[in-house]
Design a protein around this motif. Structure first.
Motif, short mmCIF file in Angstrom:
data_model
loop_
_atom_site.label_atom_id
_atom_site.label_comp_id
_atom_site.label_asym_id
_atom_site.label_seq_id
_atom_site.Cartn_x
_atom_site.Cartn_y
_atom_site.Cartn_z
N SER A 79 -6.88 -88.15 -66.84
CA SER A 79 -5.92 -87.81 -65.79
C SER A 79 -5.43 -86.38 -65.96
N ARG A 80 -5.37 -85.89 -67.20
CA ARG A 80 -5.02 -84.48 -67.41
C ARG A 80 -6.10 -83.57 -66.82
N ARG A 81 -7.37 -83.94 -67.00
CA ARG A 81 -8.46 -83.19 -66.38
C ARG A 81 -8.31 -83.20 -64.86
N ALA A 82 -7.89 -84.34 -64.32
CA ALA A 82 -7.69 -84.43 -62.87
C ALA A 82 -6.61 -83.47 -62.41
N VAL A 83 -5.55 -83.32 -63.20
CA VAL A 83 -4.48 -82.39 -62.84
C VAL A 83 -5.01 -80.96 -62.80
N LEU A 84 -5.80 -80.57 -63.80
CA LEU A 84 -6.35 -79.22 -63.82
C LEU A 84 -7.32 -79.00 -62.66
N TRP A 85 -8.13 -80.02 -62.35
CA TRP A 85 -9.03 -79.94 -61.20
C TRP A 85 -8.22 -79.77 -59.92
N GLY A 86 -7.17 -80.57 -59.78
CA GLY A 86 -6.33 -80.50 -58.60
C GLY A 86 -5.61 -79.17 -58.48
N ALA A 87 -5.21 -78.59 -59.62
CA ALA A 87 -4.54 -77.29 -59.59
C ALA A 87 -5.48 -76.21 -59.06
N GLU A 88 -6.71 -76.22 -59.52
CA GLU A 88 -7.68 -75.23 -59.03
C GLU A 88 -7.94 -75.42 -57.54
N GLU A 89 -8.08 -76.66 -57.12
CA GLU A 89 -8.34 -76.93 -55.71
C GLU A 89 -7.14 -76.53 -54.85
N ALA A 90 -5.92 -76.85 -55.30
CA ALA A 90 -4.73 -76.48 -54.55
C ALA A 90 -4.61 -74.97 -54.45
N LEU A 127 3.17 -80.40 -69.01
CA LEU A 127 1.94 -80.22 -68.25
C LEU A 127 2.15 -79.26 -67.08
N ALA A 128 3.27 -79.39 -66.38
CA ALA A 128 3.56 -78.49 -65.26
C ALA A 128 3.70 -77.05 -65.74
N ALA A 129 4.31 -76.86 -66.92
CA ALA A 129 4.45 -75.51 -67.47
C ALA A 129 3.08 -74.91 -67.78
N GLU A 130 2.17 -75.73 -68.30
CA GLU A 130 0.81 -75.25 -68.58
C GLU A 130 0.10 -74.84 -67.29
N VAL A 131 0.25 -75.66 -66.25
CA VAL A 131 -0.39 -75.34 -64.97
C VAL A 131 0.16 -74.04 -64.41
N ARG A 132 1.45 -73.85 -64.49
CA ARG A 132 2.06 -72.61 -63.97
C ARG A 132 1.59 -71.38 -64.74
N ARG A 133 1.35 -71.53 -66.04
CA ARG A 133 0.83 -70.39 -66.82
C ARG A 133 -0.58 -70.03 -66.37
N ASN A 134 -1.40 -71.04 -66.08
CA ASN A 134 -2.79 -70.78 -65.71
C ASN A 134 -2.96 -70.43 -64.23
N TRP A 135 -2.04 -70.92 -63.38
CA TRP A 135 -2.08 -70.61 -61.95
C TRP A 135 -0.68 -70.11 -61.56
N PRO A 136 -0.35 -68.88 -61.91
CA PRO A 136 1.04 -68.41 -61.76
C PRO A 136 1.55 -68.40 -60.32
N GLY A 137 0.69 -68.31 -59.33
CA GLY A 137 1.16 -68.28 -57.95
C GLY A 137 1.23 -69.64 -57.29
N LEU A 138 0.91 -70.69 -58.04
CA LEU A 138 0.82 -72.02 -57.46
C LEU A 138 2.19 -72.71 -57.41
N ASP A 139 2.47 -73.34 -56.27
CA ASP A 139 3.70 -74.13 -56.11
C ASP A 139 3.45 -75.50 -56.75
N VAL A 140 4.08 -75.74 -57.91
CA VAL A 140 3.83 -76.95 -58.70
C VAL A 140 5.10 -77.79 -58.79
N SER A 141 4.97 -79.06 -58.53
CA SER A 141 6.08 -79.99 -58.77
C SER A 141 5.53 -81.22 -59.47
N ALA A 142 6.38 -81.85 -60.26
CA ALA A 142 5.95 -83.03 -61.02
C ALA A 142 7.07 -84.07 -60.95
N HIS A 143 6.68 -85.30 -60.67
CA HIS A 143 7.68 -86.35 -60.47
C HIS A 143 7.26 -87.64 -61.14
N VAL A 144 8.24 -88.37 -61.64
CA VAL A 144 8.04 -89.72 -62.15
C VAL A 144 8.59 -90.68 -61.11
#
Length: 283
Positions: free
Chosen positions: A14-25, A74-91
């Protein structure tokens, strides 16, 4: 702004899915929404490391706090790798299928199996249920290659047309080639004389060109390869999936009884493809 939703459960897949989704977004100019569903099945006593053990019961609240901490990292990691991406994470509290089905977004991305998966090639029950009934495109990711062509199955159905549009759109954004496959599995063809087989192949190739024409016109920069296969559709697609980045299929083909039932071809590809699979439903 459109949204790519990714289901997360703490597993590596599922972590791989998040990174895949970040690139696609990022390539879509969309927002990324990472969602983890939490539901404690039964209270379980946990003994804290003290001189006198004191039982502390695991609850949805304690599980939610742990999930929120993990998601924040995880959201912090995504923001570092995709700095312009609008990222939100929810439980969210609830059953994963219900939570993710209700989450608004144009695309849903899932890992192929979750924390209880035996191995990657077995599709998890949550992924299978969402792919079967969700009315939007669902991508199930695996640990296969991220580079490579985009394979799409063509059978003339409405969902096949949707899969074609998804494949061309994805290939255009990622700079990939599309391989469009029309598989002809009529058992009678094997008994035809060779010249007649050639005529059948030519007719099918013309039909394939007709199906591809509007998409090729809309995405003129995408290079398209065509294949007419005298084989079972699932087998032809799985053979082509080796080394591919993505396989796109309709949720069901011409013989499907209901849009809520996953077709046999998409079911087989989801379970056995070594790469990411996009399942597109009829709108």
């Amino acid at each position: 702004m459109s949204t790519v939703v990714v289901g997360f459960d703490g597993s590596d897949l599922s972590r791989r899915a998040v990174l895949w989704g970040a690139e696609e977004a990022s390539r879509r100019g969309a927002a990324l929404q990472v969602v983890q569903a939490v539901r404690a099945p039964l209270p379980e006593p946990v003994f804290t490391p003290m001189t006198i053990p004191v039982p502390e019961f695991v609850s949805e609240e304690t599980m939610s706090k742990a999930a929120e901490d993990h998601l924040a990292e995880l959201a912090a990691e995504v923001r570092r790798n995709w700095p312009g991406l609008d990222v939100s994470a929810h439980v969210r509290l609830g059953r994963p299928v219900d939570v993710l089905a209700d989450e608004p977004g144009e695309l849903l991305v899932l890992g192929s199996s979750g924390r209880t998966g035996i191995r990657e090639m077995f599709l998890g029950s949550t992924a299978l249920e969402l792919v079967s009934a969700c009315g939007r495109p669902v991508v199930v990711t695996r640990s296969g290659p991220l580079e490579g062509r985009v394979v799409v199955g063509v059978d003339g159905s409405e969902t096949s047309a949707g899969a074609l549009a998804f494949a061309f759109d994805f290939a255009s954004r990622h700079g990939r080639e599309v391989l469009a496959i029309h598989a002809f599995n009529d058992a009678g063809w094997a008994e035809l004389p060779e010249p007649d087989v050639g005529h059948v192949r030519a007719d099918l190739a013309r039909l394939l060109d007709e199906r591809l024409a509007p998409h090729a016109a809309r995405w003129p920069g995408v290079h398209v390869a065509r294949e007419v296969a005298f084989d079972a559709p699932a087998r032809a697609l799985l053979r082509a999936a080796e080394g591919a980045a993505l396989v796109a299929v309709g949720s069901h083909g011409r013989g499907a009884v209901s849009r809520a039932i996953l077709g046999s071809v998409s079911h087989a590809v989801l379970h056995h493809a070594p790469c990411a699979v996009a399942v597109v439903h009829r709108r």
